[in-house]
Design an enzyme around this catalytic site. Structure first.
Site, short mmCIF file in Angstrom:
data_model
loop_
_atom_site.label_atom_id
_atom_site.label_comp_id
_atom_site.label_asym_id
_atom_site.label_seq_id
_atom_site.Cartn_x
_atom_site.Cartn_y
_atom_site.Cartn_z
N GLY B 85 0.82 -1.22 0.00
CA GLY B 85 0.00 0.00 0.00
C GLY B 85 0.85 1.26 0.00
N ARG B 149 1.38 -5.89 -4.76
CA ARG B 149 1.33 -6.67 -3.53
C ARG B 149 1.93 -8.07 -3.69
NH1 ARG B 149 -1.18 -4.40 0.65
NH2 ARG B 149 -2.39 -2.56 0.15
N ASP B 180 5.33 -7.76 5.50
CA ASP B 180 5.41 -8.87 4.55
C ASP B 180 6.51 -8.66 3.52
OD1 ASP B 180 3.41 -10.28 5.73
OD2 ASP B 180 1.87 -9.81 4.23
N LYS B 206 8.06 0.75 5.62
CA LYS B 206 7.00 1.60 5.12
C LYS B 206 5.65 1.05 5.55
CE LYS B 206 4.44 0.08 2.66
NZ LYS B 206 3.50 -0.67 1.82
N THR B 207 4.78 1.86 6.05
CA THR B 207 3.35 1.57 6.16
C THR B 207 2.66 2.66 6.93
OG1 THR B 207 1.61 0.17 7.09
CG2 THR B 207 3.74 0.01 8.15
N ASP B 209 0.03 2.15 8.43
CA ASP B 209 -0.68 1.49 9.54
C ASP B 209 0.05 1.57 10.87
OD1 ASP B 209 -2.33 0.82 7.50
OD2 ASP B 209 -1.94 -1.34 7.55
#
Lengths: 562, 562
Positions: B85, B149, B180, B206-207, B209
């Protein structure tokens, strides 16, 4: 509680027309001409309805060469309300009004009724003083007073309103609102003048929808901020689409009937598809024509391996599609006439069966062509009057369902080979209470000063107007325009009513022409434009932008870069 | 096309740790200790799975006193991918990496594979040169390369990946991704080292979330920007609620499993209610317990005449409710085992009937307690593997339906007297591609420089890490942490797999403690905090804010004002 952003933003000093620097020395000596666009017959009717306030001149507010600043002018006592949906800048109107009144006399007093006009009827108010003004300056929201949608309508309400305002001994009432609220302001002005009350009424043009504009009013405050916020979000989503290459994003944009917000957002962000309700109506497109237009673009993009995109949908779209409009009218009618029996039916299925056999053949055909979720929304989710709640219909999801099903068909025929993945969005509430842009902060503040000036000048039934908005602030011109000049007679709920005309997107106007010129190029070439977050502190070219549609509509900027 | 915002923002020079000024003279002389939090047994298993890369030391990157800048160091050839993402700052990682490599030698070359790791397999790439870096510096989105992804999983894919990278003769591969993707980077590093390939692999955290953090990694880039954008929108909506006094706004926030985004947004905006999935799970709350908690607040607020409010709902909530989790597992199982037959059933009703008799008694009970719309989403809207698409479940609408029906009950009992009007929102895609805040711009750029430094130092299987993030930039510390140190062994699809541990919200951590301390006060007192739009050009106290949760987690700031 305060935050670093709020502390810093509170320091911004809104800019305003030079003439409003010395309110107490303003004069009404300079008049403009006042013309109406409606038929002579309507003008006659309006004159009959507004014998005391129809036909007043437009007032340019400035300093006559002879007048000098009056010292110790009579203090003003004024009441103000915020009416209808929130729009960024509302608090600055009140700050401008407060400071204009202070200029007239430090003994002036401003009170704000809470929750819109119902606050007047309940006599629920607070005093707006320097602390209040300083606390709310340059902030978004209408939370200083709260807002409401009620109007003053019955004879009894008019009487109560007069009683309350006269008990407070106010010289004037300022109504900050949209077309309906300003219509109400015109009726109040006439009422007070007819009964020789000293209460003068001034309206201020507010709405993010952009539909309160005409040859006198260039823009309503709040539009710039709301659209810029939506544009930021749309361009973020566009980047996401272009990065992930995975989804079609259907983005519905607030703005009730007119598509001004969607048009401006499209000029700012360059989506692949933008629907304009007024165009759909003019071209008499049915729901399935609109769907087919979208499907064709998706098929074309699939051929160049682009299975993602951005589609902007105006909130009001569905009401501009003739067959749907007719269905809504039928449904509202059936639901109103049979409300008692319908209340005994609880399940969607039983309501659905009952309604379907009451609908005309056309109505039934249209109704059954809609996805079940939408049918459910239409039958189950009613407003307090039992009407279909158009603003709650998730048009973006309706389109997605119909597009999806049509693409399945085309896939089975081998015409389309892509996977249609989608996300839906509704941008609305997040934009109505953002902190006003410099433009909206300045414009709203200037409108507040102008409203104060008009009350000081002792006029009534006027709208506070600021002109030359695309020019620098010192060339802005404060004006008073009679509210009745903007009116026409419309059929509302079976009755002829005088109302301020809502401005829809003009299909012959410059903003739409620019869109038409550009949009072909957006279909296949991802020309997404990243407008960026609203900036309040940076370089002027970033912080002092104007709506592109406003610039396109103004005479002196023919080549706006879109 | 460019815009005033983009032109001005492009001029911003990201700040970075001083040591990274002269990459070519860096040394690996200084080592930290490397410890793992997992059991000895798991450590043993990991060592077995990563014989070549497990147990490497943590590397502090700096200048040893003896080394001097090496002139004419060997040019680097490096490949980079953006994975998963979108997160604000991805482009700055690439700019930092590019500029680190240029420092090492102007003959260095950076190529970017398009669309994530599948770009490697397809050998689909572009050369990242100075123009590319300048064009994308400080911009949001992953559109420079696109993202994907897919993972490199099968033996064949590993072989293809090696073939492509070796054909390009690269010294290293930088994987910018979440847990992941970094797990995949670790596997690739081991694979290349085992076959004596020169390709080194470095991961970058990176994220948006916020769930990729641990004792070595203080934050992932993108979190700050995304949450600040969501917080801006939430505070705008809060003002709207407080102005209109009409709606409960149920706002679902992106962030998959963990509730970090929701927690940070709550500290920023002070909603009336905030749900934290991890807490719901710990307290073993059922869906109806969660609903009852919300209902009680609505009833309380109604008693003080407040029929509006703000409720934050984390995207992952529904999976943390034990009965729902069990239902999903059952459904996934049934749908997988009976997919052929189910494909012959087209209507929701027929699927529904079939499924219901396959479910256990508990499963069936839970399923039938859900509103029809949600049942429909569960059965009809499946991912390509046939699984329930948790992220597409509109939890905010599920809660609204259940709250509404419970309030109707309480109204009939006379316990509740209000009108429950509501709006639902999902904030997600609009935040993933915003222009990075100063913090994310600096942090991501520094991570890119660090990745370049690690490749120059010739190590593999490391994550690029920057520490001391709450301190000033000159005190930031570039570090290399072995990817395997962050791993544990988890059961995934019936198989034991080594994976980087996802970090959930710690209920004993400082951010949650602060929330608990504050939230009681938010229920009745509208203490909405207006965090404001992200500013890029203003005073440092506005532009250089840090996430409150990051500051609370850091040792040296005990009294963060929330």
């Amino acid at each position: 509680m305060t935050t670093p952003f709020m502390e810093q933003r509170a320091l911004y000093k809104p800019r305003y027309p030079e003439a409003l620097d010395t309110i107490s020395s303003l004069s009404t000596e300079s008049f403009g001409n006042c013309t109406s666009d409606v038929s002579e017959d309507q003008q006659k009717q309006l004159k009959g309805l507004f014998p005391k306030t129809y036909g007043q001149p437009v007032i340019k507010i400035g300093h006559s060469k002879t007048t000098t600043a009056t010292k110790d002018a009579k203090p003003l006592k004024v009441a103000v309300i915020l009416s209808g949906g929130q729009a960024p800048g509302g608090h600055n109107v009140i700050c401008g009004l407060y400071e204009a009144m202070q200029q007239v006399s430090p003994d002036s007093q401003l009170i704000g009724f809470k929750g819109g006009s119902s606050g007047i009827l309940k006599d629920d108010y607070l005093v707006v003083d320097k602390d209040t003004a300083d606390h709310f300056r340059n902030t978004g929201g209408f939370n200083m007073l709260g807002s409401g949608r009620a109007k003053i309508e019955s004879a009894e309400q008019f009487a109560t309103c007069a009683k309350v305002l006269e008990r407070h001994n106010v010289d004037g009432l300022v109504v900050i609102g949209g077309d309906d609220s300003n219509t109400n302001a015109a009726l109040l002005a006439e009422y007070f003048k007819a009964k020789n009350s000293k209460v003068k009424v001034i309206g201020v043009p507010k709405t993010i929808d952009g539909d309160l504009k005409n040859k006198y009013v260039e823009a309503s405050f709040g539009f710039d901020t709301a659209v810029r916020l939506y544009s930021e979000l749309i361009s973020n989503i566009s980047r996401d689409a272009q990065s992930a290459k995975k989804y079609y994003h259907f983005i519905r944009l607030m703005g009730r009937a007119a598509s001004h917000i969607t048009l401006e957002a499209a000029l700012q962000t360059h989506p692949n598809i933008v629907l304009i309700s007024e165009e759909v109506e003019l071209e008499k497109k049915g729901l399935f024509d609109v769907v087919e237009d979208i499907v064709q673009v998706i098929v074309q993009r699939n051929k160049v391996d682009k299975n993602y995109g951005i589609i902007l949908v105006p909130e009001g779209l569905i009401e501009f599609i003739p067959e749907i409009k007719a269905l809504f009218d039928e449904l509202n009618d059936i639901l109103a006439t049979n409300s008692t029996y319908l209340a005994t039916l609880h399940s969607f299925t039983s309501k659905n069966e009952y309604i379907n056999h009451k609908l005309s053949k056309d109505g039934s055909y249209t109704f059954s062509s809609l996805p079940t979720d939408i049918q459910r929304q239409l039958l189950m989710d009613r407003d307090p009057h039992g009407n279909v709640q158009v603003s709650r219909i998730e048009t973006e999801k309706l389109l997605i369902e119909l597009v999806e099903s049509r693409l399945r068909e085309l896939k089975s025929e081998g015409v389309y080979t892509g996977d249609f993945a989608h996300q839906s969005h509704f941008l609305g509430y997040e934009g109505r209470c953002a902190a006003p842009t410099n433009f909206d902060a300045d414009y709203a503040y200037s409108l507040g000063l102008t409203a104060g000036a008009l009350l000081h000048l002792g006029v009534t039934g006027y709208m506070s107007v600021v002109k030359n908005l695309t020019k620098s602030r010192d060339q802005w011109q404060a004006v008073g325009v009679p509210l009745t000049t903007m009116m026409n007679i419309e059929q509302r709920n079976g009755q002829k009513k005088p109302v301020i005309k809502k401005s829809l997107v003009s299909l012959s106007g410059a903003p739409f022409a620019k869109l038409k010129e550009k949009r072909e190029n957006w279909i296949l070439n991802d020309d997404y434009r990243f407008s960026g977050a609203i900036q309040y502190f940076g370089p002027p070219e970033v912080c002092d932008q104007l709506p592109k549609s406003l610039r396109l509509e103004s005479d002196d900027t023919q080549s706006v870069d879109c």
